[in-house]
Enzyme design. Sequence first.
Site, short mmCIF file in Angstrom:
data_model
loop_
_atom_site.label_atom_id
_atom_site.label_comp_id
_atom_site.label_asym_id
_atom_site.label_seq_id
_atom_site.Cartn_x
_atom_site.Cartn_y
_atom_site.Cartn_z
N TYR A 1 -22.75 -45.02 -24.16
CA TYR A 1 -21.52 -45.93 -23.14
C TYR A 1 -21.95 -47.26 -22.80
O TYR A 1 -21.45 -48.23 -23.87
CB TYR A 1 -21.50 -45.32 -21.91
CG TYR A 1 -20.86 -44.25 -21.51
CD1 TYR A 1 -21.83 -43.08 -22.07
CD2 TYR A 1 -19.78 -43.89 -21.52
CE1 TYR A 1 -20.77 -42.27 -21.70
CE2 TYR A 1 -19.10 -42.89 -21.42
CZ TYR A 1 -19.85 -41.48 -21.90
OH TYR A 1 -18.93 -40.37 -21.63
N GLU B 1 -10.14 -43.97 -20.28
CA GLU B 1 -9.62 -42.88 -20.06
C GLU B 1 -8.16 -43.54 -21.81
O GLU B 1 -8.30 -42.90 -22.57
CB GLU B 1 -8.80 -42.43 -19.43
CG GLU B 1 -10.55 -41.49 -18.60
CD GLU B 1 -12.06 -40.91 -19.29
OE1 GLU B 1 -11.44 -41.13 -20.73
OE2 GLU B 1 -12.28 -41.46 -18.21
#
Length: 648
Positions: free
Chosen positions: A410, A321
Amino acid sequence: MKYYCYIIFLAGLLISCDQKPSSLETSTEKLADSSFDNHSYSNLSAIHTTHLDLELEVNFENKTIYGVARHTMKNNNADTAIFDINGLLIQKVTLGTKSNEKETDFVIGNMDKDSILGQPLLVRTDSSTEQINIYYQTTEYSNALDWLDSNLTSSKTKPFLYTQGQAILTRTWIPIQDSPSNRITYSAKVTVPKDLMAVMSAKNTKNKSVDGHYFFEMKKPIPSYLIALAVGDLSYQSLGPNTGFYCEPELAKACLYEFQDLPKMMQAAEKIYGKYQWDQYDLLVLPYSFPFGGMENPMLTFVNPTIITGDRSLTSVVAHELAHSWSGNLVTNRTWNDFWLNEGFTVYFEQRIMEELYGKDVSDILAAVEFYELQDELKTIANSKYPEDSRLFLDLKNRNPDDGMTDIAYVKGAFFLKTLEQKVGRKKFDVFIQSYFEKHAFKTINSDEFIRYLDKNLLSNEEVKFNHLDWIYKEGLPKNCIQIQSNRLDNMKILANDFSQGKAIFKTKIRYEKIRVKGKNRRKKIIEHLKREDHIVQEWQTFIRALPKSISKEQLKIIDINLGFKKCGNSEIMTEWFTKALENNYTEINGEIERFLKKVGRRKYLVPIYKAMNKVNPQLANQIFENSKNQYHAVSRNSIEELLKEVN
Ligand code: BES
Ligand code: ZN
């Protein structure tokens, strides 16, 4: 042409608000399709928001936010402004500044066929319109919102609310032009019950206010999916000069231990790709129902409490993050078809941060586990309705953008960058990526533009031949994909194999070691027994995955007794173990599985467990879901509902 369509569209339809003329349906579809962003109705090129000022009143009694969204617009001579809404009640729309507002006409188009996009809200403007104010309230269909009764929080005494905007849910709590291609600044006045604290993806206070009023400002332009709000019984703890965390007071001690390395992560990230651009970086620990591991809301990453394991074993989620502060938040995918530009870069960067902090051994383990999952995903996609989903650049027209949230974006994305790095060398690659972030900071980018930038700044300058077009536009995994090897994971595969061959891997071994005590030789007895603490989470995942597909209950019982996965508190291992148990009818731990499903709302865990359970015992799966669905966020609830429909 597009603009012309809007005029015709509006001409017959500008009537007062909540009537829905039947001819709107077809027109609505046209509008969605005519835009380059298939997931927003907004007419950004004609008129777009530059600043949003929110006035919000959060009412826990009737689980409603009452709001005014004041949009400052850049108007290119538009007679209509189109916003996205989904599950909102619009009371009125006015034009002009606060002391000088005049009501204007608006129309709400019909919902799209699959109820993905919501509805367009068309507001009549004129060429001088610079300020549009939308008065509204949320409803039970506002899917971004998760209203939690106090029994679902840590304190069990105060309720909680949080929002989840990505990908297209911001429009369910704010009427907005909900396309990632448009960046806006925002400010907000938020009123909440006095005993609760409000925080946003903006500059936050560190203390509760006395009167329940909070004021927020995000001075850097962000895409709409990054606007976020949470309200609960929160306290703040600093961890370093510009990092810290908000959580419910009961969790503070555990969080302080778990997030200790956050300042070091920040240093590592800045060392790799340059200065952090958002001043403060805090974490907000949400209740268990949060459907993701983490969400990169700027200045305030939202995280799932399952990452607090007591041994810092899942902190790569935080590294991920934090990495989004560059890839995603600073340089943003222009449409959801370019999602890999957000997530692929972020997984790559996450692994670089982990390598910097904990060594190549650890980052290779992360990469190898992800590669295993990617291969699984590639198989699933190849056999699905949309085999073209294994391309990095997607076509998600008429589909939910969440469909793009797979290991393709991803992991294939990250392995593309790792392979490229290997080809040109880390030094050159780092210079390239850092300048990519600098050049596109606070902008958006699509796959085509990235290719042109790559060609110009890394490949043709160096005269490097690389198959980047195959990587981005073709299905599957190119042959030149970099190979990651991990001895530690290979050893776990051997261990699993030994076990399945009948070797007594749990047998206690006794050996003696020579030691010197007070100048005399002594023998020390050492008892060796394979324990869970001997290995990290990814090693156990690999061990469980390497067990035979079909394995006897007796063997599962031996593992269960010796390693105690079912109560280990690490939700990654528990998910792997529960799925394995279900697939092999090891029903002894159904109680633990049920408890887990009733507590944790992270979709990544719920999906494989419910899937496996639905295959062997659909009745139990449906029963647990019926009892738990009200405590899941809509994102998880909808996914589970969908998968339980699958007949075996
Ligand atoms: N931004 C994503 C979560 C997301 C993606 C929400 C798309 C809605 C739509 C976040 O950064 C993410 O990738 N979370 C992962 C963490 C992991 C890869 C470390 C998750 O929650 O599993
Ligand atoms: Zn991410």
